[in-house]
Design an enzyme around this catalytic site. Sequence first.
Site, PDB file in Angstrom:
ATOM      1  N   LYS A  10       0.843  -1.212   0.000  1.00  0.00           N
ATOM      2  CA  LYS A  10       0.000   0.000   0.000  1.00  0.00           C
ATOM      3  C   LYS A  10       0.875   1.258   0.000  1.00  0.00           C
ATOM      4  CE  LYS A  10       0.807   1.447   4.427  1.00  0.00           C
ATOM      5  NZ  LYS A  10       1.542   2.649   4.796  1.00  0.00           N
ATOM      6  N   SER A 105       2.522  -5.820   7.518  1.00  0.00           N
ATOM      7  CA  SER A 105       1.084  -5.877   7.821  1.00  0.00           C
ATOM      8  C   SER A 105       0.344  -6.676   6.752  1.00  0.00           C
ATOM      9  CB  SER A 105       0.506  -4.459   7.878  1.00  0.00           C
ATOM     10  OG  SER A 105       1.203  -3.704   8.837  1.00  0.00           O
ATOM     11  N   ASP A 138      -1.963  -1.140  10.584  1.00  0.00           N
ATOM     12  CA  ASP A 138      -2.046  -1.175   9.118  1.00  0.00           C
ATOM     13  C   ASP A 138      -2.558  -2.513   8.581  1.00  0.00           C
ATOM     14  OD1 ASP A 138      -1.116   1.350   8.798  1.00  0.00           O
ATOM     15  OD2 ASP A 138       0.821   0.789   7.944  1.00  0.00           O
TER      16      ASP A 138
HETATM   17  O1  C5P Z   1       0.038  -0.543  15.201  1.00  0.00           O
HETATM   18  P1  C5P Z   1       1.479  -0.719  14.896  1.00  0.00           P
HETATM   19  O2  C5P Z   1       2.067  -1.957  15.517  1.00  0.00           O
HETATM   20  O3  C5P Z   1       1.805  -0.607  13.461  1.00  0.00           O
HETATM   21  O4  C5P Z   1       2.207   0.510  15.593  1.00  0.00           O
HETATM   22  C1  C5P Z   1       3.584   0.501  15.875  1.00  0.00           C
HETATM   23  C2  C5P Z   1       3.910   1.675  16.774  1.00  0.00           C
HETATM   24  O5  C5P Z   1       3.740   2.913  16.051  1.00  0.00           O
HETATM   25  C3  C5P Z   1       3.015   1.828  17.998  1.00  0.00           C
HETATM   26  O6  C5P Z   1       3.482   1.072  19.081  1.00  0.00           O
HETATM   27  C4  C5P Z   1       3.101   3.311  18.282  1.00  0.00           C
HETATM   28  O7  C5P Z   1       4.294   3.632  18.934  1.00  0.00           O
HETATM   29  C5  C5P Z   1       3.197   3.910  16.875  1.00  0.00           C
HETATM   30  N1  C5P Z   1       1.877   4.309  16.367  1.00  0.00           N
HETATM   31  C6  C5P Z   1       1.264   5.452  16.861  1.00  0.00           C
HETATM   32  N2  C5P Z   1       0.048   5.837  16.387  1.00  0.00           N
HETATM   33  C7  C5P Z   1      -0.575   5.131  15.417  1.00  0.00           C
HETATM   34  C8  C5P Z   1       0.021   3.974  14.878  1.00  0.00           C
HETATM   35  C9  C5P Z   1       1.250   3.593  15.371  1.00  0.00           C
HETATM   36  O8  C5P Z   1       1.824   6.128  17.731  1.00  0.00           O
HETATM   37  N3  C5P Z   1      -1.747   5.562  14.965  1.00  0.00           N
END
Ligand code: C5P
Length: 351
Positions: A10, A105, A138
């Site tokens: 993506k 993802s 994601d």
């Molecule tokens: O959800 P994901 O595992 O991809 O997120 C990884 C890290 O990115 C989270 O632990 C957080 O620190 C940061 N993040 C965030 N806000 C989001 C998505 C991700 O702060 N909306």
Amino acid sequence: MSTRVRSYSKINLGLRIGPPRPDGFHSLSTLYQTLALHDFVTVTASPAPETTITLESNHPGVPTDSSNTAWKIVEKALTSLKMCAKVHIRIQKDLPVQGGMGAGSANAAAALIGLEKELNKELISKERMAIAAEVGSDVPLFLVGGTSLGEDRGQIATPYPDLPPTPCVIAVPSVGVSTPAAFREWDRRIAEQQASGPGKPGQSALTGGVEIDRIKELSRVYASISHEIRPSMTGTSGIPPQGDLARDLLPALVRTGILTNDFQEVAFVQHPSLRDILHALLGKDQVSADQQAITAMLSGSGSSLYGLYRNEDEANAAAQRVQQQGTRAIVTKTLPRSQYWSNMFAGPEQA
Ligand code: C5P
């Protein structure tokens, strides 16, 4: 038997970051767009007295243990299905691992789709989305496909009127970007600006990032533009708009100025070379206006960047400009929802 799934990538057609939340995530709003460029995820699974998961990949950078997103989602799905199974996951990595394209993802979503097919069992839609969101913000977008709006922390993905297939160039810089670190740097810069007081000379657009209105603007403008171009497109039927109407959608969105990525403010300061790559993707001062990118920007928190073009020749020319600067470039196209789902399952690997 095995199930081989195309694990598409993506880009983010714009991304706005909101304030940090008590749960450590940030509110955000983004338009996700799936691309034809993909990895392959092959799942082999059969019911067993107890669950065993194994994972292999052709890429040495892919973790082969329970820290892999594909492994995590399989574990969660089996728990939800109240089943034990012997599962083998093979990830054939072709996508860049530098980040911004949702590769990890997408691998998780593909593993879930492969597992369901292998076991001939399906989770209910709400449960699939919840498990996907637990594995990563994601992941759910890859259970929707096409153009979708990402809200909350990015995990609420709503199907949107699809862009038509559009030639796309991905630039893969050698630097990597950590998503949590990029969010932390964004917060640090916001705090710094707020401390220096509002409206001071030299203040950038960063402070706007904390305004919820700004977060909502992306969906509001997209809805109104797609409605203006073709009233019936505002539904979520997933039917891609046709012909001239569809071709107008992206340029019309670009003209509104909403397709920007807040992470550029962070990434371009930390890695100034990314700005040169963006310049090559855009083609400004290099080719005539009608051959330049329709839009180009950082994808997600980077470091991948992308450009979208009117035709394949212009995309190929842009890829050459990027490569001449010593950066890897890949030509692909955007993948509407109908194609995303109809091409998801691949035949067995050729020996
Ligand atoms: O959800 P994901 O595992 O991809 O997120 C990884 C890290 O990115 C989270 O632990 C957080 O620190 C940061 N993040 C965030 N806000 C989001 C998505 C991700 O702060 N909306």
